[in-house]
Scaffold this active site. Structure first.
Site, PDB file in Angstrom:
ATOM      1  N   GLU A  90       0.647  -1.254   0.041  1.00 50.58           N
ATOM      2  CA  GLU A  90      -0.154   0.273   0.631  1.00 50.58           C
ATOM      3  C   GLU A  90       1.103   1.729  -0.167  1.00 50.58           C
ATOM      4  O   GLU A  90       2.160   1.149  -0.135  1.00 50.58           O
ATOM      5  CB  GLU A  90      -1.248   0.545   1.230  1.00 50.58           C
ATOM      6  CG  GLU A  90      -0.137  -0.184   2.072  1.00 50.58           C
ATOM      7  CD  GLU A  90      -1.148   0.898   3.262  1.00 50.58           C
ATOM      8  OE1 GLU A  90      -1.109   1.863   2.848  1.00 50.58           O
ATOM      9  OE2 GLU A  90      -0.974   0.227   4.883  1.00 50.58           O
TER      10      GLU A  90
ATOM     11  N   ASP B 208     -16.551   5.610  14.047  1.00 50.67           N
ATOM     12  CA  ASP B 208     -15.645   5.252  13.147  1.00 50.67           C
ATOM     13  C   ASP B 208     -15.118   3.724  13.256  1.00 50.67           C
ATOM     14  O   ASP B 208     -14.245   3.368  14.103  1.00 50.67           O
ATOM     15  CB  ASP B 208     -14.476   6.091  14.431  1.00 50.67           C
ATOM     16  CG  ASP B 208     -13.444   6.007  12.896  1.00 50.67           C
ATOM     17  OD1 ASP B 208     -13.353   5.825  12.100  1.00 50.67           O
ATOM     18  OD2 ASP B 208     -12.309   7.083  13.435  1.00 50.67           O
TER      19      ASP B 208
ATOM     20  N   ASP C  10     -11.484  -0.761   6.282  1.00 53.14           N
ATOM     21  CA  ASP C  10     -10.785  -2.098   5.719  1.00 53.14           C
ATOM     22  C   ASP C  10     -11.403  -3.374   6.051  1.00 53.14           C
ATOM     23  O   ASP C  10     -11.578  -4.264   5.447  1.00 53.14           O
ATOM     24  CB  ASP C  10      -9.317  -1.376   6.765  1.00 53.14           C
ATOM     25  CG  ASP C  10      -8.068  -0.607   6.813  1.00 53.14           C
ATOM     26  OD1 ASP C  10      -8.610   0.115   4.920  1.00 53.14           O
ATOM     27  OD2 ASP C  10      -7.409  -0.266   7.299  1.00 53.14           O
TER      28      ASP C  10
ATOM     29  N   LYS D  90      -4.054  -1.824  14.331  1.00 59.79           N
ATOM     30  CA  LYS D  90      -3.013  -1.023  15.396  1.00 59.79           C
ATOM     31  C   LYS D  90      -3.823  -1.187  16.488  1.00 59.79           C
ATOM     32  O   LYS D  90      -4.873  -0.837  16.947  1.00 59.79           O
ATOM     33  CB  LYS D  90      -3.043   0.310  14.477  1.00 59.79           C
ATOM     34  CG  LYS D  90      -2.167   0.464  12.617  1.00 59.79           C
ATOM     35  CD  LYS D  90      -2.294   1.363  12.364  1.00 59.79           C
ATOM     36  CE  LYS D  90      -3.350   1.835  11.378  1.00 59.79           C
ATOM     37  NZ  LYS D  90      -2.556   1.319  10.368  1.00 59.79           N
TER      38      LYS D  90
HETATM   39  N1  PSU Z   1      -0.148   0.130   8.329  1.00 60.73           N
HETATM   40  C1  PSU Z   1       0.539   0.967   8.833  1.00 60.73           C
HETATM   41  N2  PSU Z   1       0.741   2.536   8.777  1.00 60.73           N
HETATM   42  C2  PSU Z   1      -0.284   3.057   8.544  1.00 60.73           C
HETATM   43  C3  PSU Z   1      -1.784   2.390   7.563  1.00 60.73           C
HETATM   44  C4  PSU Z   1      -1.379   0.743   7.404  1.00 60.73           C
HETATM   45  O1  PSU Z   1       1.206   0.543   9.528  1.00 60.73           O
HETATM   46  O2  PSU Z   1      -1.029   3.890   8.045  1.00 60.73           O
HETATM   47  C5  PSU Z   1      -2.627   2.642   6.948  1.00 60.73           C
HETATM   48  C6  PSU Z   1      -3.011   1.274   6.070  1.00 60.73           C
HETATM   49  O3  PSU Z   1      -3.548   2.448   5.475  1.00 60.73           O
HETATM   50  C7  PSU Z   1      -4.472   1.317   6.456  1.00 60.73           C
HETATM   51  C8  PSU Z   1      -5.249   3.250   7.464  1.00 60.73           C
HETATM   52  O4  PSU Z   1      -5.796   1.067   6.092  1.00 60.73           O
HETATM   53  O5  PSU Z   1      -3.602   3.155   7.838  1.00 60.73           O
HETATM   54  C9  PSU Z   1      -6.043   2.971   8.472  1.00 60.73           C
HETATM   55  O6  PSU Z   1      -6.806   4.271   8.072  1.00 60.73           O
HETATM   56  P1  PSU Z   1      -8.743   4.402   8.962  1.00 60.73           P
HETATM   57  O7  PSU Z   1      -8.419   3.961   9.868  1.00 60.73           O
HETATM   58  O8  PSU Z   1      -8.095   5.847   8.939  1.00 60.73           O
HETATM   59  O9  PSU Z   1      -9.468   3.371   7.857  1.00 60.73           O
HETATM   60 MN    MN Z   2     -11.733   6.400  10.125  1.00 58.50          MN
END
Ligand code: PSU
Ligand code: MN
Length: 303
Positions: free
Chosen positions: A25, A138, A142, A159
């Protein structure tokens, strides 16, 4: 469809030669890490995949074209340009029709990888259900993507800034297999443990390939999540980490940070509070994921 996809020269050659491909990604480059670590890591991860006999394909959107494999200049552009759009599923039609530049999240990268016939994708940590989601709603797009798009995603878990328990519940509801790679416990991104048991432990890339094949042969849609713990030598102290996460969440609340800006803000804040230790951990875990992901791609290719 093919009007939207552009394959790099190397990826095109690998496809023709029947070399297994691994998607990567680009949001981690544009929004997940600072420069120059983002660029070094993106290149390092590609090199690790190539060493395993697979071809890396980092995915991003440049001028409305989905690039499957980036040139050096494109990677540099994503790593340095300040106003890159972070594109998830909902953003794709706008970026494509307006011919904009964007990095792709896990969800968007899964979509693009599947359209390009790439079945294995390596990231750091997936998005998930945020803490207090019962109030904010929220939940990362994904998770929905895993329910419908047939790609194996190798991560170090979701995460740690998230509510990991709710994330696992959501994946269960969506029918997504979560495989612990040589672990009985869900890893928590920066640390190897979360206290959340996993029902399915796998020992080898071949075992993963067999499960994935069975899923798709039986006509079950969607992806598989492989949870690969961070190497022990980079695993962070859980107490330090939890304190950093709590501080980051409080700051985000104070500043009214929400929506797609939240995850990048938290990652950056945690990096500062931990004096860069979280960034080193993030780099180490994604490199480890790259090695395992490439092995899975090779195993899937063999049979
Ligand atoms: N993994 C990492 N760092 C990141 C991400 C993943 O180590 O920054 C990114 C990915 O692109 C994932 C996004 O889809 O963070 C999640 O964002 P959100 O919580 O807004 O969906
Ligand atoms: Mn979000």
């Amino acid at each position: 469809m093919q009007d939207y996809l552009v394959f790099s020269e190397e990826v095109q050659q690998a496809r023709a030669a029947g070399i297994p491909l691994v998607a990567l990604e680009s949001t981690i480059i544009s929004h997940g890490m600072p420069y120059p670590e983002n660029l070094e890591t993106a290149k390092g991860v590609e090199a690790i995949i190539a060493q395993q006999g697979a071809m890396p394909a980092t995915i991003a959107i440049i001028g409305g074209k989905i690039q499957i494999g980036l040139s050096e200049a494109q990677m540099e552009f994503l790593a340095t340009e300040k106003n890159i759009v972070k594109a998830s599923r909902r953003d794709l039609p706008i970026i494509l029709s307006k011919k904009l530049h964007a990095s792709t999240t896990v969800a968007a990268t899964m979509i693009c990888a599947a359209r390009a016939d790439i079945r294995v994708f390596v990231t750091g940590g997936i998005g998930g259900v945020h803490r207090h989601a019962e109030r904010t709603f929220d939940i990362s797009a994904d998770l929905q993507e895993f329910a419908q798009t047939p790609v194996v995603v190798v991560s170090a878990g979701a995460k740690a800034i998230l509510d990991l328990k709710l994330t696992m519940e959501y994946l269960e509801t969506m029918g997504v297999p979560v495989l612990g790679y040589q672990t009985n416990e869900l890893p928590a991104f920066y640390t190897r443990t979360s206290g959340i048991p996993l029902e399915n432990r796998v020992e080898t890339p071949e075992e993963i390939a067999n499960i994935v094949r069975a899923k798709w042969q039986f006509g079950l849609d969607g992806g598989v999540m492989v949870a690969n713990p961070i190497p022990s030598e980079f695993s962070m102290n859980p107490e330090t980490m939890n304190a950093a996460i709590d501080a980051a969440l409080a700051q985000a609340e104070n500043h009214g940070i929400e929506g797609k800006a939240l995850t990048p803000f938290l990652l950056d804040y945690i990096k500062q509070v931990t004096g860069g230790e979280s960034l080193r951990a993030n780099i180490a875990l994604i490199k480890h994921n790259a090695e395992i992901g490439a092995k899975i791609a090779v195993a899937l290719h063999r049979a």
